[in-house]
Enzyme design. Structure first.
Site, PDB file in Angstrom:
ATOM      1  N   LYS A 173       0.820  -1.217   0.000  1.00  0.00           N
ATOM      2  CA  LYS A 173       0.000   0.000   0.000  1.00  0.00           C
ATOM      3  C   LYS A 173       0.856   1.269   0.000  1.00  0.00           C
ATOM      4  CE  LYS A 173      -4.195  -2.020   1.942  1.00  0.00           C
ATOM      5  NZ  LYS A 173      -3.719  -3.390   2.253  1.00  0.00           N
TER       6      LYS A 173
HETATM    7  C1  LIG Z   1      -4.415  -4.527   1.663  1.00  0.00           C
HETATM    8  C2  LIG Z   1      -3.698  -5.839   1.663  1.00  0.00           C
HETATM    9  C3  LIG Z   1      -4.068  -6.922   0.832  1.00  0.00           C
HETATM   10  C4  LIG Z   1      -5.290  -6.861  -0.051  1.00  0.00           C
HETATM   11  O1  LIG Z   1      -5.127  -5.977  -1.120  1.00  0.00           O
HETATM   12  P1  LIG Z   1      -6.424  -5.489  -1.949  1.00  0.00           P
HETATM   13  O2  LIG Z   1      -5.922  -4.468  -2.872  1.00  0.00           O
HETATM   14  O3  LIG Z   1      -7.360  -4.929  -0.907  1.00  0.00           O
HETATM   15  O4  LIG Z   1      -6.986  -6.692  -2.603  1.00  0.00           O
HETATM   16  C5  LIG Z   1      -3.297  -8.064   0.836  1.00  0.00           C
HETATM   17  N1  LIG Z   1      -2.239  -8.188   1.640  1.00  0.00           N
HETATM   18  C6  LIG Z   1      -1.837  -7.187   2.470  1.00  0.00           C
HETATM   19  C7  LIG Z   1      -0.661  -7.404   3.354  1.00  0.00           C
HETATM   20  C8  LIG Z   1      -2.548  -5.982   2.508  1.00  0.00           C
HETATM   21  O5  LIG Z   1      -2.156  -5.007   3.354  1.00  0.00           O
END
Ligand SMILES: *Cc1c(COP(=O)(O)O)cnc(C)c1O
Length: 438
Positions: free
Chosen positions: A107
Site C-alpha cells: 500500500k
Molecule cells: C491490503 C492488503 C491486501 C489486499 O489488497 P487489496 O488491494 O485490498 O486486494 C493483501 N495483503 C496485504 C498485506 C494488505 O495489506
C-alpha cells in the site's frame, strides 16, 4: 482524461475532482474513460528500462493529459524510492516482493503516489491547508500516514481504535510527528469510521477547514499499483534475456481482499502487458471465488482470518472489474482464476514453503504462493505478490514457523520512536470541537 462512475448516475469528473473526492456522488467508483494501449516497442525494450522509467511511461498513459510532464515525473520518482524485486522461490514460482517500502506493505506505493498528486492539485487551487481524515483498523493508517509524511500543505489525522491495533501497527503512525496526528479513539473501528463520515458531512466543520479522504478506492491510490507489474515483467525478461515463449505463459497471482491490487494488474493487462492469466487468491473470505464458480456476486459479513488485511466480505473493487469486462462473467472467469484457503491451510503452506525453500511467507503471500502450487499448469511461470513483510506479522509467523523473524531496521526505528496520540471519545461532538480548535 475523464472519469465516470461505475454506478452510472454521477457527473463525469476530471482527474482533479476524482482524486479530491475519491468516491463519485452516486457512491460508485471512478473509472478512466479510456485505457491507452502501450506501443510494441515499449514492451520490446522494457528490460532495458529502470523501474522509474517504466512507471513514468505507465503513469503518463493515465495522468499525462492532466499533470505537467515534469511534475508527473517527479511524483513518480519520489513515490518509488524503493525497489519491488522479483525473487525466485522454487521451480517456476517467483515472488514479486512489494514490502520494501516505508511501512513494509504494497500500500506504500499507492499512498505515496496519492499524497504527491493531491499536493500537486492543492497547490494549484489555493494555499489553504488540506486535512486528510483516515480511519484505520491497522495497516491503512500506517501506509497513508507515511505516504503523506512531510508533504507540505497537507495534515493527516489518523483515527484508530484504542487497544485494537497491534503494537507494531500502532508505532507506524503514532511515532511520526510532523504533519501526522494520531487520534486514539475509545471505541472500535466502526466508531472511528463514523467519526470520519460525520466530519465530512458537518457543514460548520467543512467551513472551518478543508477536509478530504485518502480512501483506498481513490484512482490515485489504485492505478499506480500497475507500475510494479510492468516492472516485474521487465525484470523477468531481463533475467531470461530471450524472446522467451514463457511470456505467453506468465501467470500473475495476487492475494486479494478489496481487489484494488489485482484490479491495477488487470488495467496493466488492458494496456498490453503480456500476462496470460491471473489468479485472485483469497483467505476464507471467498466471495469472489464463489462468483467465479456460480456467476453470482453475494457479499457476506467478513470473517476474521490469519491474513487479516484480506478479511473483506464485499470487495469494493469488484465493481471496477465487473465494469472493465462489460459485466461478463464469461470474460472475467476466463481471464481470472480463484483460490480460497482456510487458516489451517495457510499455516501448512507457510511451514511447507519454509521447509522446502527457506523462503518466509507472510500469511497473505502464503495464499498467493499456494494458489500457484495448486493451479500452475505445465509450461507456465507463476509470479505471486508478497504483499507484506513477514515481520509485520511477527508473532504469528514466529509461532507458526518456530523461528525468530528478523525485524528490518526501518520497522525497528518505528518501534523505538516516541508514541504520541490524542485521546478521543467516540462522541462526534468531542471530535468536532477538537478539529474546530485546530
Ligand atoms: C491490503 C492488503 C491486501 C489486499 O489488497 P487489496 O488491494 O485490498 O486486494 C493483501 N495483503 C496485504 C498485506 C494488505 O495489506
Amino acid at each position: 482524461m475523464n472519469y465516470y462512475s461505475t454506478n452510472g448516475n454521477a457527473p463525469i469528473a476530471d482527474l482533479h475532482k476524482a482524486v479530491v473526492k475519491g468516491l463519485a456522488e452516486d457512491r460508485g467508483l471512478y473509472m478512466p474513460e479510456k485505457i491507452k494501449q502501450l506501443p510494441k516497442d515499449f514492451f520490446d525494450n522494457i528490460d532495458k528500462m529502470s523501474f522509474q522509467e517504466i512507471a513514468y511511461t505507465v503513469a503518463d498513459a493515465f495522468f499525462g493529459e492532466d499533470v505537467e510532464a515534469d511534475a508527473l515525473k517527479k511524483i513518480v520518482y519520489d513515490t518509488l524510492s524503493f525497489d519491488c524485486p522479483v525473487v525466485k522461490v522454487k521451480d517456476d514460482i517467483y515472488t514479486l516482493e512489494l514490502f520494501h517500502g516505508p511501512t513494509l506493505a504494497f500500500k506504500d506505493v499507492g499512498a505515496r503516489f496519492m499524497a504527491r498528486l493531491l499536493q500537486y492539485f492543492i497547490r494549484q487551487e489555493s494555499s489553504k491547508l488540506v486535512n486528510v481524515l483516515v480511519a484505520t483498523s491497522g495497516d491503512t493508517g500506517s501506509a497513508v500516514a507515511n505516504g503523506f509524511l512531510g508533504v507540505d500543505g497537507i495534515h493527516v489525522y489518523v483515527l484508530y481504535p484504542k487497544g485494537k491495533v497491534s503494537p507494531i501497527q500502532e508505532c507506524q503512525f503514532t511515532t511520526l510527528g510532523k504533519n501526522i496526528t494520531a487520534i486514539e479513539v475509545d471505541g472500535v473501528f466502526d466508531d472511528c469510521q463514523a467519526l470520519v463520515k460525520n466530519a465530512f458531512m458537518d457543514a460548520e466543520l467543512n467551513q472551518h477547514m478543508k477536509l478530504t479522504s485518502a480512501n483506498s478506492i481513490n484512482v490515485a491510490r489504485f492505478l499506480p499499483q500497475a507500475f510494479y507489474y510492468f516492472n516485474a515483467y521487465a525484470r523477468l525478461k531481463e533475467k531470461f534475456n530471450v524472446q522467451c515463449s514463457m511470456f505467453n505463459e506468465l501467470v500473475m497471482c495476487v492475494p486479494s481482499g478489496n481487489f484494488g491490487n489485482i484490479c491495477a494488474a488487470l488495467f496493466g493487462h488492458e494496456m498490453g502487458l503480456p500476462i496470460a492469466r491471473f489468479i485472485a487468491a483469497n483467505n476464507a473470505n471467498d466471495i469472489f471465488y464463489n462468483y467465479l464458480q456460480t456467476g453470482r456476486y453475494e457479499p457476506k459479513p467478513s470473517k476474521q482470518t490469519l491474513a487479516n488485511a484480506m478479511d473483506v466480505g464485499d470487495p469494493s473493487n469488484f465493481a471496477r472489474i465487473y465494469d472493465l469486462y462489460g459485466k461478463s462473467h464469461e470474460r472475467i472467469s476466463s481471464l481470472i482464476g480463484g483460490a480460497t484457503y482456510s487458516d489451517e491451510q495457510i499455516r501448512q503452506t507457510m511451514r511447507q514453503c519454509y521447509e522446502e525453500t527457506g523462503y518466509i511467507l507472510d500469511p497473505h503471500g502464503a495464499c498467493g504462493y499456494q494458489a500457484l502450487v495448486d493451479g500452475l499448469k505445465p509450461g507456465e511461470v507463476g509470479v505471486f505478490c508478497e504483499t507484506a513483510h513477514p515481520a509485520k506479522f511477527k508473532e504469528k509467523v514466529d509461532d507458526i514457523l518456530g523461528i525468530d523473524v528478523d525485524i528490518p531496521a526501518r520497522l525497528r526505528a518505528f518501534m523505538q520512536g516516541q508514541k504520541q496520540s490524542v485521546p478521543m471519545t467516540k462522541d462526534f461532538a468531542d471530535f468536532k470541537q477538537y478539529l474546530m480548535n485546530q
